[in-house]
Design a protein around this motif. Structure first.
Motif, PDB file in Angstrom:
ATOM      1  N   LEU A 125       6.929   2.141  -0.371  1.00 57.02           N
ATOM      2  CA  LEU A 125       7.046   0.839   0.292  1.00 57.02           C
ATOM      3  C   LEU A 125       8.238   0.950   1.237  1.00 57.02           C
ATOM      4  CD1 LEU A 125       5.760  -2.076   0.050  1.00 57.02           C
ATOM      5  CD2 LEU A 125       7.698  -2.643  -1.412  1.00 57.02           C
ATOM      6  N   ALA A 126       8.123   0.357   2.447  1.00 54.42           N
ATOM      7  CA  ALA A 126       9.185   0.555   3.449  1.00 54.42           C
ATOM      8  C   ALA A 126      10.433  -0.281   3.176  1.00 54.42           C
ATOM      9  CB  ALA A 126       8.642   0.254   4.837  1.00 54.42           C
ATOM     10  N   GLY A 127      10.249  -1.464   2.549  1.00 54.09           N
ATOM     11  CA  GLY A 127      11.420  -2.304   2.293  1.00 54.09           C
ATOM     12  C   GLY A 127      11.019  -3.628   1.677  1.00 54.09           C
ATOM     13  N   ALA A 128      12.031  -4.393   1.218  1.00 52.36           N
ATOM     14  CA  ALA A 128      11.755  -5.692   0.612  1.00 52.36           C
ATOM     15  C   ALA A 128      12.884  -6.659   0.922  1.00 52.36           C
ATOM     16  CB  ALA A 128      11.590  -5.543  -0.905  1.00 52.36           C
ATOM     17  N   LEU A 178      -5.544  -8.489   0.787  1.00 53.65           N
ATOM     18  CA  LEU A 178      -4.609  -9.028   1.784  1.00 53.65           C
ATOM     19  C   LEU A 178      -3.559  -7.979   2.138  1.00 53.65           C
ATOM     20  CD1 LEU A 178      -3.446 -11.469   3.406  1.00 53.65           C
ATOM     21  CD2 LEU A 178      -2.106 -12.029   1.357  1.00 53.65           C
ATOM     22  N   ALA A 179      -2.974  -7.377   1.102  1.00 47.24           N
ATOM     23  CA  ALA A 179      -1.900  -6.392   1.318  1.00 47.24           C
ATOM     24  C   ALA A 179      -2.393  -5.219   2.167  1.00 47.24           C
ATOM     25  CB  ALA A 179      -1.357  -5.911  -0.019  1.00 47.24           C
ATOM     26  N   ALA A 197       8.221   1.703  -6.402  1.00 48.44           N
ATOM     27  CA  ALA A 197       7.610   1.910  -5.078  1.00 48.44           C
ATOM     28  C   ALA A 197       8.691   2.124  -4.014  1.00 48.44           C
ATOM     29  CB  ALA A 197       6.732   0.709  -4.718  1.00 48.44           C
ATOM     30  N   LEU A 198       9.784   1.360  -4.111  1.00 45.81           N
ATOM     31  CA  LEU A 198      10.864   1.500  -3.120  1.00 45.81           C
ATOM     32  C   LEU A 198      11.580   2.836  -3.290  1.00 45.81           C
ATOM     33  CD1 LEU A 198      12.200  -2.152  -3.325  1.00 45.81           C
ATOM     34  CD2 LEU A 198      11.338  -1.073  -1.235  1.00 45.81           C
ATOM     35  N   ALA A 225      -0.704  -2.082  -7.821  1.00 48.68           N
ATOM     36  CA  ALA A 225      -1.873  -1.890  -6.945  1.00 48.68           C
ATOM     37  C   ALA A 225      -1.680  -2.618  -5.614  1.00 48.68           C
ATOM     38  CB  ALA A 225      -3.138  -2.380  -7.650  1.00 48.68           C
ATOM     39  N   VAL A 226      -1.102  -3.823  -5.661  1.00 50.08           N
ATOM     40  CA  VAL A 226      -0.870  -4.589  -4.429  1.00 50.08           C
ATOM     41  C   VAL A 226       0.188  -3.874  -3.581  1.00 50.08           C
ATOM     42  CG1 VAL A 226      -0.037  -6.790  -3.492  1.00 50.08           C
ATOM     43  CG2 VAL A 226      -1.565  -6.774  -5.476  1.00 50.08           C
TER      44      VAL A 226
END
Ligand code: 8YV
Length: 330
Positions: free
Chosen positions: A267-270, A209-210, A261-262, A233-234
């Motif tokens: 990863l771009a953001g959360a 999905l990710a 990851a951040l 991994a996701v």
């Protein structure tokens, strides 16, 4: 007393009184006041030593526990309450209670579904918009006076028409999908099983999905089955252009992997309403401008919390009256 069999939320009538009621933790004022006034509820002390003294005196009396789903009744406390018959949760989640132990002991449980769906889905939408468009960060920029000193705020990510993955297409997941469909988003999802008639594209695992989306929205129930479902991994599958939104439980995301990851730009953001060890939020997350942090306010509107309180009390009254629950779980 006959041992209850409890199919479909009911127990055979018993001559023994149902009660006393035990309040665990702070609850909505309407619930607290009603518990005290109408049910003379006992209250479990917060202090560990007081709690021991209290349990020595009252543990054998308690038949019904009322608590938030986050506080719950863990295995140890359940073991101390030999006559516990039901746990009435304020909240849709009930991961604070050991559901497997409750099932093994024949203890029934209720929660407060539906009444909070819209408020939590609104929160997911707000986090989605905020983390892509950086509205909270831009607000801080204005407040710091930087608009006047440094000029325009940097450009952000477009929010309409994106590919969004919903992890957990239950009531809340569907309400989030509905809102994002109005923004022209393409909805994908992962569930344990495909949802018949969902009308969105199914993926067989969280990582698949990710990999297929720009933004992953977490809406699965917390608890042992979903712990760290969103792992390194996701997050890697979501990738350096990807965003994560979590309105479920902090435990669903591997927080250490998320911070890494951040920090490393993988990863771009959360946008996070929930956290692994609330109210603690890791300083590393608090330092990041591309992270939107909320203090678990998904259902926290006056109207929604009132509706949750009323449904909690309906469950309690129903249990005390005839051994049924209005919205049973498990
Ligand atoms: C509340 C929630 O924060 O319903 C849930 O599962 O997490 C929220 O609605 C909580 O239940 C109130 O303590």
């Amino acid at each position: 007393m006959t041992e209850p069999t409890r199919p479909g939320g009911t127990v055979p009538q018993s001559t023994a009184p149902r009660g006393p009621v035990l309040q665990i933790g702070a609850l909505h004022p309407l619930v607290e006041e009603t518990l005290a006034a109408d049910h003379s509820a006992l209250r479990l002390p917060a202090d560990a030593r007081d709690r021991e003294d209290f349990l020595d005196r009252h543990a054998g009396e308690v038949r019904v526990a009322v608590c938030s789903g986050r506080t719950g009744v863990d295995r140890e406390l359940m073991g101390r309450l030999p006559r516990l018959e039901a746990v009435v949760h304020f909240g849709v989640g009930y991961d604070g209670t050991d559901a497997a132990e409750a099932a093994a002991r024949g203890i029934r449980m209720s929660n407060t579904p539906d009444v909070l769906t819209d408020a939590v889905a609104d929160t997911a939408l707000a986090l989605y918009l905020d983390v892509l468009r950086r509205f909270s960060a831009a607000d801080r920029f204005v407040r710091r006076g930087e608009w006047e000193t440094t000029g325009d705020y940097p450009l952000t990510e477009h929010a309409s028409g994106r590919r969004v993955g919903i992890l957990g297409l239950g009531r809340i997941g569907r309400a989030v999908a509905h809102r994002l469909t109005a923004l022209g988003c393409e909805i994908h999802y992962h569930n344990r099983r495909p949802v018949p008639g969902a009308g969105h594209r199914y993926h067989g695992s969280p990582a698949e999905l990710a990999a297929a989306v720009d933004v992953l929205v977490v809406a699965v129930p917390g608890g042992p089955d979903s712990t760290a479902l969103v792992d390194a991994a996701v997050l890697d599958a979501l990738g350096p252009q990807g965003f994560l939104v979590n309105v479920a439980r902090g435990t669903v995301v591997d927080e250490t992997a998320l911070v890494a990851a951040l920090e490393e730009g993988r990863l771009a953001g959360a946008g996070l309403d929930v956290h692994r060890a609330e109210p603690h939020v890791p300083p590393a997350l608090r330092r990041l401008e591309n992270v939107v942090l909320l203090p678990h306010v998904g259902s926290a509107t006056v109207q929604t919390r009132r509706a949750m309180a009323e449904l909690t009390l309906r469950n309690l009254r129903s249990w005390l009256a005839d051994g049924t629950l209005v919205t049973p779980v498990g």
